[in-house]
Write a protein that holds these residues in place. Structure first.
Motif, PDB file in Angstrom:
ATOM      1  N   SER A  54       0.803  -1.216   0.000  1.00 17.29           N
ATOM      2  CA  SER A  54       0.000   0.000   0.000  1.00 17.29           C
ATOM      3  C   SER A  54       0.838   1.269   0.000  1.00 17.29           C
ATOM      4  N   LYS A  57       2.122   1.033  -4.108  1.00 14.89           N
ATOM      5  CA  LYS A  57       0.966   0.963  -5.008  1.00 14.89           C
ATOM      6  C   LYS A  57       1.360   0.521  -6.421  1.00 14.89           C
ATOM      7  N   MET A  83      -4.645  -2.963  -6.192  1.00 16.67           N
ATOM      8  CA  MET A  83      -5.154  -1.679  -5.708  1.00 16.67           C
ATOM      9  C   MET A  83      -6.613  -1.814  -5.272  1.00 16.67           C
TER      10      MET A  83
END
Length: 373
Positions: A54, A57, A83
C-alpha cells in the motif's frame, strides 16, 4: 495475538512428479507499526516473483524472466487487482472485527489463492481460501463448487458466495485456466533457475555443554529435502531427536535443522552418530559425524584460543508479509477437504460467457462486497 510466520513445510520426500505452484498471498493488517496496511506477493515454486504494498501501489516483478514471461500487460492487470483489493480488504477487516465482537488491536485478514500444475501428468489443481487472525475463515471446494465456512461468522458469507454463480464461474476459469497458463509460461522462462539444485552448508551447533546438538543446514534448493540423525550408518535415530521445519531464507534458498539429545548418548559412542542430509535429485547423501571438535558453540574455545561467536540459528526472514498464517501449513494438494478446498483437474471454461476474463475486476468486487453482508 499469535505470532505469524511465513512457512513452507516439506512435502513428501521421494515424490517423482514435478509439481509447480503459482500462489498469491494478500495480507491486510491493522495497528502493525512500520508495516504497510496491505501487502500482496506472488510466488512460483516458492520463489517470490512479485510484490505490491500500500506504500508503493505498484506490482514489482522480482525476476526479469518473470516479467518477460507474463508481459507488462499482465503486470498492469495485477496492479489493478491489488489496488482494488487494498481498498476492499481494509473495509472487510473492520467488518470482521465487528463480527467477532473485537475492538482495536492487531488483526489480520488474509487470502491465499493459486494453482498447481504437474508437468508430468498435466493435472491442474486450484485453491482459494481466506483467513482471519491466523485461522481458517472460509475456503473454496472447487470440485463441488461450494464454499466451506470454518467459523460461524463466515456462514453468512458462504450463503452469499454459494449463490453467486457468476463469481463461481469466473473463479473456476481463473484457477483452472488462466492461472495454470501463466504458471506454465513462468516455469518455461525460469526453468534453469527453478529446476536448479543447490547443496547446503551444514554445521553442528550447541548452546551449552548440556544442550542438544543441532545439525543445521542452510542454503539448499529446492525445498524437497530431508535431514535426520543416523546411528552406525544404518538406522534413523528416533529417540531424543527433534525435527525442525523447513524455513525460507531471504535469498530464496531454505534452511532446516534437527536436534539430538546427547544426554542419552555415552561419550565413547559419539562417533557412531551421523547427521544425514538428503535432497531430491542428488543421490549422494551429505553427512556430518557427531564430533566435539567440529561443534560450534558460545561456550567452548576454538583451537586458536579465541572464544567462538554466539551461534544462533538464523531467524526466519518475514518475506514481504507479516507472515502467512498457520492455516497455510500444508500443501493445498495434500490438505483435507474443507481446509484449502478440493482439487479439480477440470480445465474447461463455462459456456455461459460469465467466465470471460475481461469481467475479472467486477467479479472480484462482487465477491469481496458480499463478505460485508
Amino acid at each position: 495475538m499469535n505470532t505469524f510466520i511465513f512457512v513452507f513445510l516439506l512435502s513428501t520426500p521421494g515424490v517423482t512428479a514435478v509439481l509447480h505452484t503459482l500462489r498469491y498471498f494478500h495480507t491486510s493488517s491493522s495497528d502493525v507499526p512500520n508495516f504497510p496496511e496491505f501487502v500482496a506477493v506472488g510466488y512460483v515454486d516458492d520463489v517470490q516473483m512479485g510484490h505490491y504494498d500500500s506504500n508503493t501501489k505498484r506490482v514489482v516483478p522480482k525476476k526479469d524472466w518473470v516479467k518477460d514471461a507474463v508481459g507488462e500487460e499482465y503486470v498492469e492487470r495485477l496492479t489493478a487487482r491489488a489496488m482494488n483489493n487494498q481498498l476492499q480488504f481494509k473495509a472487510h477487516l473492520e467488518i470482521l472485527r465487528q463480527r467477532f465482537n473485537q475492538s482495536g488491536g492487531v488483526h489480520t485478514f488474509q487470502r491465499m489463492y493459486g494453482c498447481e500444475w504437474d508437468d508430468e501428468t498435466g493435472e491442474v489443481y486450484g485453491y482459494h481460501q481466506f483467513g482471519y487472525d491466523g485461522e481458517d475463515f472460509i475456503s473454496l471446494n472447487l470440485k463441488e463448487k461450494i464454499w466451506i465456512a470454518a467459523k460461524q461468522q463466515a456462514f453468512i458469507t458462504k450463503l452469499e458466495w454459494d449463490n453467486n454463480k457468476a463469481m463461481m464461474s469466473y473463479r473456476k476459469y481463473f484457477l483452472t485456466q488462466e492461472c495454470p497458463e501463466v504458471l506454465k509460461k513462468i516455469v518455461k522462462a525460469g526453468r534453469s533457475f527453478l529446476m536448479r539444485t543447490d547443496l547446503p552448508s551444514i554445521q553442528l551447533l550447541q548452546r551449552t555443554p548440556s544442550s542438544p546438538v543441532t545439525c543445521h543446514a542452510t542454503g539448499f534448493y529446492p525445498r524437497y529435502a530431508e535431514m535426520f540423525w543416523r546411528k552406525d550408518q544404518e538406522e534413523k535415530v528416533l529417540e531424543g531427536v527433534d525435527h525442525g521445519e523447513i524455513l525460507p531464507n531471504h535469498d530464496g534458498s531454505f534452511q532446516m535443522s534437527v536436534d539430538l539429545n546427547i544426554s542419552l548418548i555415552r561419550a565413547e559412542d559419539w562417533s557412531r552418530y551421523d547427521c544425514v542430509f538428503q535432497i531430491k535429485g542428488v543421490e549422494e547423501d551429505l553427512t556430518v559425524t557427531l564430533d566435539k571438535s567440529v561443534i560450534l558453540s558460545n561456550w567452548r574455545k576454538s583451537d586458536g584460543g579465541v572464544v567462538a561467536a554466539v551461534v544462533v540459528v538464523p531467524v526466519l526472514v518475514l518475506v514481504a508479509v507479516v507472515g502467512f498464517v498457520t492455516w497455510n501449513k500444508c500443501s493445498p494438494a495434500r490438505c483435507p477437504s474443507g481446509f484449502t478446498g478440493s482439487h479439480t483437474s477440470d480445465t474447461s471454461s463455462s459456456s455461459t460467457g460469465e467466465s470471460d476474463p475481461n469481467k475479472e475486476t467486477s467479479e472480484e468486487q462482487r465477491e469481496m462486497m458480499t463478505l460485508s453482508s
